[in-house]
Design a protein around this motif. Structure first.
Motif, PDB file in Angstrom:
ATOM      1  N   SER A 220       0.830  -1.203   0.000  1.00  0.00           N
ATOM      2  CA  SER A 220       0.000   0.000   0.000  1.00  0.00           C
ATOM      3  C   SER A 220       0.863   1.250   0.000  1.00  0.00           C
ATOM      4  CB  SER A 220      -0.921   0.018   1.227  1.00  0.00           C
ATOM      5  OG  SER A 220      -0.162   0.189   2.425  1.00  0.00           O
ATOM      6  N   SER A 221       0.246   2.339  -0.405  1.00  0.00           N
ATOM      7  CA  SER A 221       0.882   3.649  -0.353  1.00  0.00           C
ATOM      8  C   SER A 221      -0.207   4.684  -0.083  1.00  0.00           C
ATOM      9  CB  SER A 221       1.595   3.955  -1.674  1.00  0.00           C
ATOM     10  OG  SER A 221       2.223   5.224  -1.630  1.00  0.00           O
ATOM     11  N   ILE A 222       0.175   5.733   0.622  1.00  0.00           N
ATOM     12  CA  ILE A 222      -0.781   6.762   1.030  1.00  0.00           C
ATOM     13  C   ILE A 222      -0.275   8.126   0.576  1.00  0.00           C
ATOM     14  CG2 ILE A 222      -1.938   7.849   3.005  1.00  0.00           C
ATOM     15  CD1 ILE A 222      -1.231   5.216   4.570  1.00  0.00           C
ATOM     16  N   MET A 223      -1.179   8.933   0.029  1.00  0.00           N
ATOM     17  CA  MET A 223      -0.851  10.302  -0.357  1.00  0.00           C
ATOM     18  C   MET A 223      -1.750  11.259   0.414  1.00  0.00           C
ATOM     19  SD  MET A 223      -0.932  12.101  -4.132  1.00  0.00           S
ATOM     20  CE  MET A 223       0.593  11.308  -4.658  1.00  0.00           C
ATOM     21  N   SER A 224      -1.150  12.281   0.996  1.00  0.00           N
ATOM     22  CA  SER A 224      -1.893  13.316   1.714  1.00  0.00           C
ATOM     23  C   SER A 224      -1.395  14.674   1.259  1.00  0.00           C
ATOM     24  CB  SER A 224      -1.699  13.168   3.235  1.00  0.00           C
ATOM     25  OG  SER A 224      -2.389  14.188   3.928  1.00  0.00           O
TER      26      SER A 224
END
Length: 395
Positions: A220-224
């Motif tokens: 997974s990867s998260i962008m904010s």
């Protein structure tokens, strides 16, 4: 030496033009707090350097039609390499991230780091010749790889489930740099995939995104706020250790009991189906010892609409939906991109995972995340690997 602040703004303006595709001076002035004369000077410098081109005229809002600018796609070229457990892919890109050509290799016990480097070197020469590009026009090689890895030192650490045992403590950036005499940059494939999908979705102006890849393991990867969130350690596979059933099964001899990866991964699916076959479940799968049944055979049975195999895929998809809901309830992303070999096996797998996730996310009239299998899909990690170099382009 150029003024650092002006140089930074010039780079930001170039990045904005490259990101939007085509843009007018007025559009840029709305985004950057500089004077019209300063913007004109920077645009003229970028034009003189051939970093950007005039692409035509926009729609008039009352006066003269505005001049539109775009990044010059042939100023330089990029190589993007995706290294995963199932296959590896190399792509040649222009500076608008158009993939000019690509090549794919199935991972095997014989495909060591040294062998992959030789293949990449050979295919790079072929791709450049095909598109009449000089080697000197390459900006570098970007790599998106399975973790765990150390992106700062450019080392692939100890990835699980590689068919070749040679993929451990591999200084991949140094090896490629020495062999190809090019700058090389490494990041997790989940991160590069999310970077690429964010680029592809730029017209949507989304800044908060979640990417989940369900394959040999869960990544997974998260962008904010438009930026990839990075922890103090490589956490690409951390989602797989999310506990979805207290005291539940465990995958292999490591990890948490009841972890998501024990219910949603290729090894888990194979293991569960093999176990059911041993107790006599009926199936159209080949009449071989259950331990010889692997994912390719499961895909063939799924295509034949084997009811038992379909049941097991949909059970896996339901567990994935629960894991997605847990992450969505924590992060509240605008976009949720779900991909990987398990999800891509059949449209019903994706639909089931998304439907289960929707039923278990925070119920709010103002929150409706967009689910998508992505625009670039299997090409996303390779494309994002090349995008890393574009972001670092010095002008």
């Amino acid at each position: 030496m150029p003024n650092p602040s002006l140089y930074s703004i010039k780079k930001q303006i170039y990045n904005r033009i490259a990101y939007l595709g085509t843009v007018s001076k007025a559009d840029l002035l709305e985004h950057f707090s500089i004077t019209s004369s300063s913007m004109t000077r920077i645009l003229e410098e970028l034009l003189a350097q051939e970093l950007i081109l005039v692409s035509g005229l926009g729609t008039s809002t009352g006066g003269r039609k505005p001049i539109l600018f775009q990044a010059n796609p042939s100023y330089r070229y990029l190589l993007g390499l995706d290294i995963s457990r199932i296959s590896s892919s190399l792509g040649l890109f222009d500076l608008q991230l158009n993939c000019l050509s690509s090549v794919h290799w199935e991972m095997s016990p014989e495909l060591s780091p040294e062998r992959l480097i030789e293949l990449v070197v050979k295919e790079t020469a072929i791709l450049l010749q095909k598109h009449h590009i000089q080697y000197e026009q390459l900006l570098g090689l970007g790599i998106g790889a399975v973790g765990p890895l150390d992106s700062k030192t450019g080392v692939i650490l100890k990835p699980k489930y590689f068919l070749s045992d040679a993929w451990s403590s591999v200084p991949i950036c140094r090896l490629f740099a020495e062999r190809m005499q090019l700058p090389v940059k490494l990041d997790n494939g989940a991160n590069t995939a999310l970077l690429a999908e964010h680029w592809a979705l730029r017209d949507e102006a989304c800044k908060n995104m979640l990417y989940v890849h369900a394959g040999v393991n869960i990544r997974s990867s998260i962008m904010s706020g438009g930026q990839i969130i990075r922890g103090t350690a490589d956490t690409e596979g951390a989602i797989g250790q999310m506990i979805i059933q207290t005291g539940g099964r465990r995958l292999g001899e490591t990890g948490n009991y009841g972890a998501l990866e024990a219910y949603v991964s290729l090894p888990s699916l194979e293991e569960r189906i093999q176990s059911q076959l041993r107790i006599g479940r009926e199936s159209s799968l080949p009449a071989v010892p259950p331990e010889h049944i692997t994912f390719p055979a499961l895909l063939e049975a799924l295509e034949r609409n084997d009811s038992f195999v379909r049941e097991m895929f949909l059970e896996t998809a339901s567990y994935l939906g629960v894991g997605l809901a847990n992450m969505i309830n924590t992060l509240l992303p605008e976009y949720v991109i779900v991909g990987g070999a398990l999800v891509n096996a059949d449209p019903l797998v994706y639909e089931t995972a998304v439907n289960v996730a929707r039923k278990n996310i925070f119920d709010s009239p103002s929150y409706h995340p967009v689910f998508t299998p992505g625009i670039l899909r299997e090409e996303s990690a390779m494309t994002g690997a090349a995008l890393q170099l574009l972001q670092d382009l010095e002008i």
